[in-house]
Motif scaffolding. Sequence first.
Motif, PDB file in Angstrom:
ATOM      1  N   VAL A  20       0.842  -1.201   0.000  1.00  0.00           N
ATOM      2  CA  VAL A  20       0.000   0.000   0.000  1.00  0.00           C
ATOM      3  C   VAL A  20       0.882   1.257   0.000  1.00  0.00           C
ATOM      4  O   VAL A  20       2.109   1.174   0.130  1.00  0.00           O
ATOM      5  CB  VAL A  20      -1.012  -0.018   1.164  1.00  0.00           C
ATOM      6  N   CYS A  51      -4.698   3.085   3.091  1.00  0.00           N
ATOM      7  CA  CYS A  51      -4.750   2.316   4.342  1.00  0.00           C
ATOM      8  C   CYS A  51      -5.617   3.088   5.321  1.00  0.00           C
ATOM      9  O   CYS A  51      -5.404   4.294   5.523  1.00  0.00           O
ATOM     10  CB  CYS A  51      -3.335   2.157   4.888  1.00  0.00           C
ATOM     11  N   SER A  52      -6.577   2.413   5.943  1.00  0.00           N
ATOM     12  CA  SER A  52      -7.496   3.123   6.838  1.00  0.00           C
ATOM     13  C   SER A  52      -6.769   3.661   8.069  1.00  0.00           C
ATOM     14  O   SER A  52      -7.148   4.690   8.626  1.00  0.00           O
ATOM     15  CB  SER A  52      -8.652   2.212   7.260  1.00  0.00           C
ATOM     16  N   LEU A  53      -5.712   2.966   8.487  1.00  0.00           N
ATOM     17  CA  LEU A  53      -4.952   3.453   9.643  1.00  0.00           C
ATOM     18  C   LEU A  53      -4.252   4.750   9.298  1.00  0.00           C
ATOM     19  O   LEU A  53      -4.290   5.717  10.046  1.00  0.00           O
ATOM     20  CB  LEU A  53      -3.897   2.415  10.030  1.00  0.00           C
ATOM     21  N   ASN A  60       2.374   2.505   9.553  1.00  0.00           N
ATOM     22  CA  ASN A  60       1.161   2.697   8.738  1.00  0.00           C
ATOM     23  C   ASN A  60       0.662   4.141   8.862  1.00  0.00           C
ATOM     24  O   ASN A  60      -0.383   4.420   9.446  1.00  0.00           O
ATOM     25  CB  ASN A  60       0.040   1.748   9.193  1.00  0.00           C
ATOM     26  N   CYS A  95      -7.419  -0.417  12.110  1.00  0.00           N
ATOM     27  CA  CYS A  95      -7.462  -1.026  10.777  1.00  0.00           C
ATOM     28  C   CYS A  95      -8.883  -1.525  10.554  1.00  0.00           C
ATOM     29  O   CYS A  95      -9.358  -2.389  11.305  1.00  0.00           O
ATOM     30  CB  CYS A  95      -6.479  -2.180  10.707  1.00  0.00           C
ATOM     31  N   TYR A  96      -9.531  -1.022   9.509  1.00  0.00           N
ATOM     32  CA  TYR A  96     -10.928  -1.383   9.286  1.00  0.00           C
ATOM     33  C   TYR A  96     -11.078  -2.910   9.107  1.00  0.00           C
ATOM     34  O   TYR A  96     -12.122  -3.482   9.448  1.00  0.00           O
ATOM     35  CB  TYR A  96     -11.483  -0.634   8.038  1.00  0.00           C
ATOM     36  N   ALA A  97     -10.044  -3.571   8.563  1.00  0.00           N
ATOM     37  CA  ALA A  97     -10.150  -5.013   8.279  1.00  0.00           C
ATOM     38  C   ALA A  97      -9.951  -5.835   9.558  1.00  0.00           C
ATOM     39  O   ALA A  97     -10.744  -6.738   9.858  1.00  0.00           O
ATOM     40  CB  ALA A  97      -9.126  -5.413   7.227  1.00  0.00           C
ATOM     41  N   HIS A  98      -8.915  -5.521  10.328  1.00  0.00           N
ATOM     42  CA  HIS A  98      -8.643  -6.341  11.517  1.00  0.00           C
ATOM     43  C   HIS A  98      -9.702  -6.199  12.599  1.00  0.00           C
ATOM     44  O   HIS A  98      -9.912  -7.131  13.375  1.00  0.00           O
ATOM     45  CB  HIS A  98      -7.243  -6.031  12.063  1.00  0.00           C
ATOM     46  N   GLU A 145      -3.183  -5.784  15.333  1.00  0.00           N
ATOM     47  CA  GLU A 145      -4.200  -4.790  14.964  1.00  0.00           C
ATOM     48  C   GLU A 145      -5.615  -5.262  15.335  1.00  0.00           C
ATOM     49  O   GLU A 145      -6.575  -4.494  15.235  1.00  0.00           O
ATOM     50  CB  GLU A 145      -4.137  -4.488  13.462  1.00  0.00           C
ATOM     51  N   TYR A 169      -7.594  -2.401   0.136  1.00  0.00           N
ATOM     52  CA  TYR A 169      -6.507  -1.599  -0.452  1.00  0.00           C
ATOM     53  C   TYR A 169      -5.402  -2.514  -0.999  1.00  0.00           C
ATOM     54  O   TYR A 169      -4.926  -2.314  -2.118  1.00  0.00           O
ATOM     55  CB  TYR A 169      -5.913  -0.665   0.609  1.00  0.00           C
ATOM     56  N   MET A 170      -5.010  -3.480  -0.205  1.00  0.00           N
ATOM     57  CA  MET A 170      -3.949  -4.400  -0.644  1.00  0.00           C
ATOM     58  C   MET A 170      -4.350  -5.098  -1.948  1.00  0.00           C
ATOM     59  O   MET A 170      -3.529  -5.347  -2.813  1.00  0.00           O
ATOM     60  CB  MET A 170      -3.699  -5.459   0.430  1.00  0.00           C
TER      61      MET A 170
END
Length: 326
Positions: free
Chosen positions: A79, A104-106, A132, A190-193, A218, A284-285
Amino acid sequence: MSANSEFQPKVFMPRAGEAPLSPIQEEILRLKKERNAVILAHNYQVEEIQRVADHVGDSLGLAYAAAETNAEVIVFCGVHFMAETAKIVNPTKTVLLPDLEAGCSLSDSCPAEKLAKYKAEHPNTYVVAYINCSAAVKALTDVICTSGNAKTIVEKVPADRDILFVPDQNLGQWVMKQTGRSMKLWPGSCYAHVLYTTRAIEKVKARFPGAPVVAHPECVEAVRDMADMVCSTEKMVGYCKSHPADTFIIVTETGMIHRLQREIPNKTFVAGPTDKCACNDCRYMKLNTVEKLRDCLRDMTPRIELPEEVRTKAYAPLKRMLDWSR
Ligand code: 13P
Ligand code: SF4
């Protein structure tokens, strides 16, 4: 899929070998040679990209690889903040990112102006930033860390300084527990974790009793507390390799399992589920694809460019991290 619907866990069984490279992967290898390029890929990239990369790793390993490469071109399959880091530590190289929208959301949760305001209001603050974050944020910090070295870095911060940890409150909270050092935490995540829940992990644990749970820091505390191991993506490889178990539940972005399978082909990996899905891809990744990787090597764009003043200011805390974590 609704929150109540049932789905089967995603299980990656041991495998005998890898398929031959596709024509586009062969083209990437040819272009890479022509351009004198090195391909760095994060553990979350799709398998097709991981297979043509020179280095696959976590943020820390890739930062060292970027700093040390002699290639003229660095193609960063990860990213935006990771590609920026490569440019900061090795500015004479051309740095390419296959999709510039890979954010990256972070990183987004901590704008430089907000951090500058906080620092002005709290002058004794020592800022430790998780890698990040943007170059502009790095330029405002004292030292950078990754999930792989956060404990080591925080332990080296002078004891008389108040620490602000940005931008991940979950990693920060984990580091506070590890070090006993109190820190003020920026409210980012992190929106994913944070999609992993104790309910989802309990369910998958019941299906695979005895399989160690390996989680990224995360994740929220309640999920981390259920894990047998909490660590960076790179450390997950070493843990699963040396642990006697033959099946592991991997509570991080699903691309990680490609790396694990390639390194440890004789073991089984179960993707950590969320309440809604059997796996968890970072949006994103996953913007990077083999096609975009081929195109960026062919066209030598999109490139990462940084104002020199920001780059030099961001280099100091990154260099400190690279020195402190050797
Ligand atoms: P690692 O440095 O552990 O690979 O983590 C990077 C990341 O973005 C996790 O979401
Ligand atoms: Fe950022 Fe989370 Fe994606 Fe990692 S997984 S790049 S922290 S949004």
